[in-house]
Design an enzyme around this catalytic site. Structure first.
Site, PDB file in Angstrom:
ATOM      1  CG  ASP A  41      -4.322  10.502  12.451  1.00 41.76           C
ATOM      2  OD1 ASP A  41      -4.622  10.791  11.285  1.00 41.76           O
ATOM      3  OD2 ASP A  41      -3.144  10.336  12.808  1.00 41.76           O
TER       4      ASP A  41
HETATM    5  C1  NOJ Z   1      -2.658  10.135   9.255  1.00 35.23           C
HETATM    6  C2  NOJ Z   1      -1.544  10.858   9.958  1.00 35.23           C
HETATM    7  O1  NOJ Z   1      -1.196  10.187  11.152  1.00 35.23           O
HETATM    8  C3  NOJ Z   1      -1.890  12.298  10.282  1.00 35.23           C
HETATM    9  O2  NOJ Z   1      -0.760  12.936  10.834  1.00 35.23           O
HETATM   10  C4  NOJ Z   1      -2.384  12.997   9.062  1.00 35.23           C
HETATM   11  O3  NOJ Z   1      -2.626  14.352   9.338  1.00 35.23           O
HETATM   12  C5  NOJ Z   1      -3.660  12.292   8.610  1.00 35.23           C
HETATM   13  N1  NOJ Z   1      -3.334  10.924   8.247  1.00 35.23           N
HETATM   14  C6  NOJ Z   1      -4.345  12.993   7.449  1.00 35.23           C
HETATM   15  O4  NOJ Z   1      -3.660  12.839   6.292  1.00 35.23           O
END
Ligand code: NOJ
Length: 745
Positions: free
Chosen positions: A276
């Site tokens: 993430d």
């Molecule tokens: C943080 C989020 O938790 C995740 O689900 C997302 O895909 C990413 N950011 C990228 O934007």
């Protein structure tokens, strides 16, 4: 390559070409493939230092970035792809990812709303629409579906998932992955799906975003992992995103037991694991690693292949290999996965496969996509309460339409609206106008001060009551009030945890003021999560949960209010009576003192009931359904559960017939009820159908304290009905011989 092969069939076809490519790549180039940078189209995480942005161009030119996120639109994607392909030594194409969660340009309902439809075909179609549009904007990878089971309505991200149940969540995970990826991943209108967040992100303590999760082995295997398992086995998602949070003290990005052992080992997952945003780096704040170098080492060894926006692979992996701390074979395995999915996407045949200005002109926001959004929205609405004939609205009544959200064209777009234009949804007032309804409107009270979609923090209106008097006066004059309340788009979603999940701001006060002059209220609740609606439930005759329904919100809601559409949605999450009950979920254990008893010493609250306000699976219709004649029959490889459902009312309608079981005595305590099957059935007025549902070995067993799947002999209760409170009951006895004939999982 023939288009009849599925991507699963194709696995293995590219390995020789990958070997050749790997042999040519320098270590620096390999690390580049494991590095993901963000573009500027959207900001979906903490902003990186400015010098990183400058560094990006240098890296791109040298083929040292494997993929990007937040670059959207054919022109932008083409520019970046050109850099990667034309300037770099090996010309390896990049992948372009984005959070395409419930639509790209055309917004369908938020995923939690879609889950309320229990309509797997439609959910798959909705993901298909999102994929077509994302691919038309140059993208080939979505960070969806989120398959986190959650019992936490305070957690803003429940809007992005399928609710609290692992069985429903599993079916929806499969449907959404299939919708995004289609039958042929190399087609120019299918994209890579990502199941996330691996794992237990939905169990964030107290519903606070990014918070710790503490999970026992049995909860992990029986509640959290099933949707991952189901998607991996039945839909072959080509990417998995790990999680920010710790589970039992281990951050997802550094969790070797989950990523290396369970995912890549047991499940034989051969796609790519992406971190993430910055989650490798965040292991320092967790206190799990000392510095960035260690973060890189721990993450890659644990099986996190791509580093999104931490830069720790970029800065440290080469050195870690050179010093012998990380074997180059580990890097090769991660790179192989990245290259494999690029081959599967067809990018080596044509790096510009997804980049086509004509498709960008013609395939976005089409009539047919809007029709899917409308169909999906209609099926996602849940009628929570309907008494005294409040709904459908009768044509001869004078209607007061009240609430700022009734005219809001932005809130229905929900959070994670990808590339949708702000303020472009059909409002409820638009729906009323289109249907030619006669009404008088008053806004009553604003929900949010200021209307910027990106505003943070959201300024909830706790002060301004200027619209109260007019709204109350209008309500007094009319026969019927349609009052629209709830959350704006940015009150749920990432980083939008709430400790109080009542109606935000002054809306409860407005509701009570209107109720004092006219109690004939149909309450429309627009939200990204279950809200606490206890006062409303006790005082108003009708409540309709409409979530954030996407572009055709107003049309779908009007159709339900007028009776053109007979509501059929069922809750994918329990609605609590009060915040203190959370976590509240239907598939809980019984405890040793389940009660109810007329004394103090049993499992209960002294100031609140144990039951939810609205149970998982609950949802009313303008007709009603009667269940009867429930039987079970043990077959060679399954138990056949059969029953009759009758539409006992005067309108045609759809019912979600639900099957629950309880394993009465087992080597670990089992839930009081567990959903194990359902069928959405259309019944004309007066019609009866017999339904057969199969309980297979997979549905009858569970994971024990060692994490092993077992099916145990003994008595099982079976319940069927249109809610998890299903009263129709029978039982069967499962013998060791049956278990043998069912076969092991
Ligand atoms: C943080 C989020 O938790 C995740 O689900 C997302 O895909 C990413 N950011 C990228 O934007």
């Amino acid at each position: 390559m023939t288009s009849t092969l599925t991507h699963a069939d194709k696995t293995g076809l590219y390995e020789t070409r990958i070997d050749e490519l790997l042999a040519e790549m320098t270590l620096t180039e390999k690390v580049g493939q494991l590095t993901q940078f963000s573009g500027f189209h959207d900001v979906t995480g903490p902003a990186p230092a400015e010098w990183r942005a400058a560094q990006k161009h240098h890296l791109l030119q040298n083929g040292l970035i494997g993929s990007m996120l937040n670059v959207v639109g054919v022109e932008a994607v083409r520019n970046y792809q050109k850099f990667a392909v034309e300037n770099s030594r090996l010309g390896i194409p990049m992948m372009f990812a984005y959070d395409v969660i419930h639509g790209q340009k055309t917004m369908c309902p938020i995923p939690l709303a879609e889950a309320a439809s229990w309509d797997l075909n439609l959910i798959r179609k909705s993901a298909r629409v999102a994929a077509i549009e994302a691919a038309a904007q140059g993208l080939n990878w979505t960070f969806a579906p989120m398959v986190d089971v959650s019992r936490e309505p305070r957690w803003g991200r429940v809007m992005e998932g399928a609710g609290e149940d692992p069985y429903l969540g599993s079916r929806i995970a499969e449907a959404r992955v299939k919708g995004f990826q289609g039958d042929n991943l190399s087609a120019n209108d299918t994209i890579l799906a990502t199941i996330k967040h691996f794992a237990a992100y939905g169990f964030a303590e107290a519903g606070k975003e990014y918070n710790t999760a503490e999970i026992g082995t049995t909860t992990l295997h029986n509640m959290v992992l099933p949707p991952f398992d189901a998607a991996l086995k039945n839909a072959n998602p080509r990417s998995v995103m790990n999680a920010f949070n710790t589970v039992n003290g281990i951050p997802g990005t550094g969790d070797a037991a989950l990523q290396r052992d369970w995912l890549k080992g047991n499940q034989k997952f051969d796609g790519v694991v992406v971190s993430d945003w910055g989650s490798a780096l965040e292991m320092i704040a967790h206190g799990f690693v000392a510095d960035e170098r260690e973060a890189a080492k721990v993450a890659i060894l644990a099986g996190s292949d791509i580093d999104m926006e931490s830069y720790v692979y970029l800065d440290h992996l080469e050195n870690l290999v050179e010093s012998g701390e990380v074997d180059e074979a580990v890097i090769d395995d991660a790179v192989r996965r990245v290259l494999r999915v690029k081959f599967e996407l067809g990018l080596f045949d044509d790096p510009y496969r997804y980049i086509d200005s004509e498709r960008e002109q013609t395939r976005l926001f089409t009539e047919s996509h809007l029709n899917t959004a409308l169909a999906m929205a209609r099926k996602s609405i849940v009628l929570l309460k309907n008494e005294r004939g409040a709904l459908p609205l009768s044509a001869d009544k004078k209607i007061a339409l009240i609430g700022a959200l009734a005219v809001d064209q932005d809130a229905p777009l929900g959070n994670w609206r990808a590339d949708a234009d702000a303020h472009s949804a059909m409002s409820i007032m638009d729906g009323f106008d289109e249907a030619g309804l006669d009404y008088v409107y008053s806004y009553g009270v604003t929900v949010q001060l200021g209307d910027s979609h990106f505003e943070y923090p959201v300024h909830v209106n706790y002060e301004n009551r200027d619209g109260f008097d007019e709204a109350v006066a209008i309500a007094r004059d009319m026969d019927q009030v349609v009052l629209v309340v709830g959350e704006t788009a940015r009150m749920s979603g990432e980083g939008r945890s709430r400790a109080d999940i009542g109606l935000p701001g002054l809306q409860q006060e407005l509701l009570e003021a209107i109720h004092a002059v006219n109690p004939n209220i149909v309450l429309i609740v627009m939200s990204g999560r279950p809200l606490v609606l206890s006062w409303a439930d006790a005082n108003v005759p009708a409540i309709v949960q409409v979530w954030h329904l996407g572009h055709r919100s107003g049309g779908a809601i009007t159709d339900v209010l007028t009776g053109k559409e007979n509501p059929s949605g069922k809750l994918p999450m329990s609605f609590p009576r009060s915040v203190g009950q959370i976590p509240i979920y239907y598939n809980h254990l019984n405890t040793g003192r389940p009660g109810p008893r007329d004394e103090v010493t049993w499992a209960h609250y002294s100031d609140e009931k144990n039951s939810p306000l609205y149970a998982f699976g609950h949802g009313l219709s303008y007709t009603w359904f009667e269940y009867s004649d429930l039987t079970t029959r043990l077959e060679i490889d399954h138990v056949d559960v059969s029953f009759r459902v009758k539409n006992a009312g005067h309108r045609d309608g759809e019912e979600v017939a639900q099957l629950y079981i309880r394993d009465r005595v087992a080597s670990i305590a089992r839930p009081v009820k567990e959903l194990k099957g359902f069928e959405k059935v259309h019944l004309s007025a007066g019609e009866t159908k017999r339904i057969h549902l199969k309980l297979k070995g997979d549905e009858l067993g569970f994971f024990n304290t060692q994490g092993n799947f077992v099916i145990e002999q003994g008595e099982f209760d079976v319940f069927v009905g249109g809610t998890s409170d299903a009263p129709l009951h029978t039982m069967f006895n499962l013998s060791d011989e049956h278990i043998m004939s069912f076969g092991a999982k």
